[in-house]
Scaffold this motif. Structure first.
Motif, PDB file in Angstrom:
ATOM      1  N   MET A 121       0.823  -1.211   0.000  1.00  0.00           N
ATOM      2  CA  MET A 121       0.000   0.000   0.000  1.00  0.00           C
ATOM      3  C   MET A 121       0.855   1.258   0.000  1.00  0.00           C
ATOM      4  N   SER A 122       1.976   1.223   0.733  1.00  0.00           N
ATOM      5  CA  SER A 122       2.873   2.387   0.760  1.00  0.00           C
ATOM      6  C   SER A 122       3.412   2.687  -0.627  1.00  0.00           C
ATOM      7  N   ILE A 123       3.909   1.633  -1.284  1.00  0.00           N
ATOM      8  CA  ILE A 123       4.548   1.813  -2.583  1.00  0.00           C
ATOM      9  C   ILE A 123       3.528   2.105  -3.668  1.00  0.00           C
ATOM     10  N   LEU A 124       2.513   1.234  -3.766  1.00  0.00           N
ATOM     11  CA  LEU A 124       1.516   1.417  -4.809  1.00  0.00           C
ATOM     12  C   LEU A 124       0.750   2.726  -4.628  1.00  0.00           C
ATOM     13  N   GLY A 125       0.446   3.064  -3.362  1.00  0.00           N
ATOM     14  CA  GLY A 125      -0.264   4.313  -3.107  1.00  0.00           C
ATOM     15  C   GLY A 125       0.551   5.524  -3.523  1.00  0.00           C
ATOM     16  N   ALA A 126       1.843   5.509  -3.177  1.00  0.00           N
ATOM     17  CA  ALA A 126       2.713   6.628  -3.552  1.00  0.00           C
ATOM     18  C   ALA A 126       2.886   6.701  -5.067  1.00  0.00           C
ATOM     19  N   LEU A 127       2.992   5.540  -5.717  1.00  0.00           N
ATOM     20  CA  LEU A 127       3.115   5.522  -7.178  1.00  0.00           C
ATOM     21  C   LEU A 127       1.848   6.071  -7.834  1.00  0.00           C
ATOM     22  N   ASP A 128       0.686   5.668  -7.309  1.00  0.00           N
ATOM     23  CA  ASP A 128      -0.575   6.180  -7.851  1.00  0.00           C
ATOM     24  C   ASP A 128      -0.672   7.698  -7.682  1.00  0.00           C
ATOM     25  N   SER A 129      -0.198   8.184  -6.537  1.00  0.00           N
ATOM     26  CA  SER A 129      -0.233   9.628  -6.294  1.00  0.00           C
ATOM     27  C   SER A 129       0.630  10.373  -7.310  1.00  0.00           C
TER      28      SER A 129
END
Length: 234
Positions: free
Chosen positions: A115-123
């Protein structure tokens, strides 16, 4: 705003931690039983993440190289000293170790994971903050519970969370030009697995089943990138 999701995540961690400080005086038997429940949940989270691996040799070599680096530079001792120094500014000397443990435990739980990585990438790539906002709500609740046991150290985890996710989000605006999508997806899987094992170690430490020097294993979060890259070459 690229950092919107990250800032919301950081804000809810701080709010959850501050609320948790009001519940530190609950009877010890309640805290102990609740902590056992949290520990079991942490172990489950770690196992779920660890089982996501598709290449166990990458996970093994990442932990091996990370442990060697961590022991060589005495990383855990340094983190404990940092926690003790910060704790001395806010707590009595008897609570300093708890501050360091709270900082490391919360940082690992909030920083590591898909979630940390994918969320930051999506942002960064799509300007979509939904994943990070969802994570923020979860982290805020977990911060509240952790703070009842570890105290002020938990709120300090907001620093690595914001720096980590914020850096990824900012780099993500250009990451598609640097890293092939297939490589990035595979790396996220193995990084999640390595992080899962570290979170599993947290749960075992919290139950006092064993005392793992988690701080000295932290470099594996970095070495997994190099190990996975070399693995892909062959």
């Amino acid at each position: 705003m690229v950092l919107y999701g990250t800032l919301i995540n950081g804000a809810l961690i701080v709010i959850g931690s501050l609320l948790g400080l009001f519940f530190t005086k609950i009877p010890e038997r309640y805290k102990k039983t609740v902590m056992h429940g949290i520990s079991l949940a942490v172990i489950l989270i770690g196992l779920q993440m660890a089982f996501s691996t598709e290449t166990i040799i990458v996970v093994l070599l990442s932990l091996l190289t990370g442990a060697i680096i961590g022991e060589f530079i005495h990383l855990e001792e340094g983190l404990n000293r940092f926690g003790a120094w910060v704790g001395s500014k806010f707590t009595t000397s008897n609570e300093n170790f708890s501050v360091a443990q709270g900082f490391m435990t919360a940082s690992l739980m909030f920083v590591i994971g898909a979630m940390s990585i994918l969320g930051a990438l999506d942002s960064g790539i799509r300007g979509d903050h939904e994943i990070l906002i969802t994570k923020a709500v979860i982290d805020g609740f977990v911060a509240l519970v952790l703070t009842t046991t570890f105290g002020f150290g938990v709120v300090l985890s907001v620093v690595p969370v914001v720096l980590y996710q914020g850096t990824i989000a900012l780099l993500a605006t250009q990451i598609e030009n640097w890293v092939p999508e297939a490589f990035l997806n595979g790396l996220i899987v193995e990084l999640t697995a390595v992080g899962g094992l570290l979170i599993l170690a947290i749960g075992l430490n919290m139950l006092k089943i064993v005392q793992i020097r988690i701080g000295n294993l932290l470099p594996s979060i970095v070495t997994v990138v190099l190990v996975y890259y070399i693995y892909q070459l062959f």
